[in-house]
Design an enzyme around this catalytic site. Structure first.
Site, PDB file in Angstrom:
ATOM      1  N   ASP A 133      14.598 -10.011   5.046  1.00 48.26           N
ATOM      2  CA  ASP A 133      14.503  -8.611   4.087  1.00 48.26           C
ATOM      3  C   ASP A 133      15.944  -8.470   3.525  1.00 48.26           C
ATOM      4  O   ASP A 133      15.679  -8.017   2.338  1.00 48.26           O
ATOM      5  CB  ASP A 133      14.546  -7.536   5.658  1.00 48.26           C
ATOM      6  CG  ASP A 133      14.391  -6.199   4.874  1.00 48.26           C
ATOM      7  OD1 ASP A 133      13.770  -6.193   3.770  1.00 48.26           O
ATOM      8  OD2 ASP A 133      14.741  -5.245   5.288  1.00 48.26           O
ATOM      9  N   CYS A 190     -10.783  -4.999  -5.953  1.00 38.03           N
ATOM     10  CA  CYS A 190     -10.684  -3.504  -5.240  1.00 38.03           C
ATOM     11  C   CYS A 190      -9.229  -3.317  -5.718  1.00 38.03           C
ATOM     12  O   CYS A 190      -8.242  -4.045  -5.855  1.00 38.03           O
ATOM     13  CB  CYS A 190     -10.566  -4.232  -4.199  1.00 38.03           C
ATOM     14  SG  CYS A 190     -10.207  -2.798  -2.340  1.00 38.03           S
ATOM     15  N   CYS A 193      -5.770   0.374  -3.628  1.00 39.09           N
ATOM     16  CA  CYS A 193      -4.163   0.772  -2.732  1.00 39.09           C
ATOM     17  C   CYS A 193      -3.421   1.673  -4.028  1.00 39.09           C
ATOM     18  O   CYS A 193      -2.576   2.585  -3.852  1.00 39.09           O
ATOM     19  CB  CYS A 193      -3.061   0.264  -2.705  1.00 39.09           C
ATOM     20  SG  CYS A 193      -3.154  -1.508  -3.367  1.00 39.09           S
ATOM     21  N   CYS A 197      -2.171   5.964  -3.890  1.00 38.06           N
ATOM     22  CA  CYS A 197      -0.316   5.935  -3.633  1.00 38.06           C
ATOM     23  C   CYS A 197      -0.537   7.248  -3.739  1.00 38.06           C
ATOM     24  O   CYS A 197      -0.921   8.107  -4.760  1.00 38.06           O
ATOM     25  CB  CYS A 197      -0.061   4.521  -4.491  1.00 38.06           C
ATOM     26  SG  CYS A 197       2.109   5.289  -5.026  1.00 38.06           S
TER      27      CYS A 197
END
Length: 372
Positions: A133, A190, A193, A197
């Site tokens: 990360d 699709c 998302c 949002c």
């Protein structure tokens, strides 16, 4: 020899709690380099990333003579068991799923350390460099190249087995391995998302304006822009909307490592008690969660926004006290905003009185706007 070692590494990874592992070349990420330059040009970067694009895209700068990258993924939960319910007078906030259980940085680093020791026992002169990360490399780009999953329109890696509910980490190594094949499937037509949002941060499939993303906004330490405050709702850290609406994620997140088992009272805490926590109390209660890394101020500011969002009248006295007594301008100003949302004569009077004594320009502006 390396193919045999690869299979031994894969077998060993399953014994130490790695849910998925893949192998990729350490060649430069040239397509990613151009995308990152475009992100910077458009002002879409969050500022949390490594600013040196060459470091982010050229593994050999991080480990000389790098030949391969080993990518790992650990699944995390998507549902709370017996979640506590917030009610009027006892409203609750929410930490995003990526902050449930133990801090994933520590868990993935533990797995990578064990993997490194195993590799060094087999190849003593091998060199490795691991990161999770906060490292320079893009975890998602590495995972995509290594066949862990495909890059979804929500800018997350989506795996066939666990959906996008996975933490990612990687290890650069000087050992050459046969790379795995990237997954070709994608989101198709699709667009849920992007359409769902809350702040329009997903500009298009696969492109994110981090400056609008609630996950980023909840981690800021200064004032949150007014146009996003009500959209944050009761989120204390992060946002899961683009994961929850994803059809591929349906039914996923039920298998995960035991370290990520969430404590419902920690990940969905009452809001008012959060506002009186000392630094020590905050660290003792939330310090093991990934969502605590920015300290208590952003969490407390977000809790105040949530109380304003709920128009929680029972919070008025606490908010009035924060407005007049707290040493932090961001907390005083956000408390003024919440009091304005809740309304009432007592709150208006408190803001008028606070306005006479306030010296910080940003807080003065917040109080004046709350009064109108």
């Amino acid at each position: 020899m390396n193919e045999e070692l690869k299979q031994e590494i894969i077998a060993y990874s399953k014994t130490i709690g790695i849910d998925k592992i893949g192998f990729a070349s350490a060649d430069p990420f040239l397509t990613l380099k151009e995308r990152l330059r475009e992100q910077q040009r458009l002002g879409y970067a969050s500022g949390f990333e490594e600013s040196d694009i060459d470091l982010r895209t050229e593994p050999e700068r991080l480990l000389p003579y790098a030949k391969s990258i080993i990518a790992i993924a650990l699944s995390y939960p998507s549902k709370l068991k017996n979640p506590p319910k917030g009610v009027k007078g006892k409203r609750r906030g929410l930490f995003c799923r990526a902050s449930w259980g133990a801090d994933y940085h520590h868990v993935l680093n533990d797995r990578l350390q064990k993997l490194q020791e195993f590799i060094e026992s087999k190849v003593p002169d091998a060199k490795t460099a691991s990161m999770v990360d906060t490292g320079a490399l893009s975890d998602r780009a590495v995972a995509e190249r290594a066949g862990i999953g495909f890059s979804g329109k929500n800018c997350m890696i989506i795996t066939p087995e666990y959906g996008s509910y996975v933490y990612l980490g990687e290890m650069i190594t000087t050992i050459p391995f046969e790379p795995d094949t990237p997954i070709e499937e994608g989101c198709g037509t699709c667009n849920k998302c992007v359409e769902s949002c809350p702040t329009g941060a997903l500009i298009q499939g696969g492109q994110l304006d981090a400056q609008k993303c609630i996950a980023f906004l909840t981690q800021k330490k200064d004032f949150i822009p007014k146009q996003y405050r009500k959209k944050i709702g009761n989120r204390l850290y992060g946002c899961d909307t683009c994961q929850v609406v994803c059809p591929i994620n349906k039914g996923k997140g039920e298998e995960y490592q035991p370290e990520f088992e969430p404590d419902p009272e920690k990940v969905k805490p009452e809001l008012l008690p959060l506002l009186s926590l000392s630094n020590r109390q905050f660290k003792e209660k939330y310090g093991e969660m990934a969502g605590s890394w920015r300290g208590k101020k952003p969490i407390q500011r977000n809790a105040i926004l949530a109380l304003g969002h709920f128009k929680e009248e029972s919070a008025s006295e606490t908010l009035r006290q924060l407005l007049t007594d707290d040493a932090r301008p961001v907390i005083r100003g956000t408390a003024a905003w919440a009091l304005g949302e809740i309304g009432g004569d007592d709150n208006e009077l408190a803001m008028q009185q606070a306005l006479q004594k306030e010296e910080d320009e940003d807080v003065i502006k917040e109080i004046e706007e709350a009064l109108t």
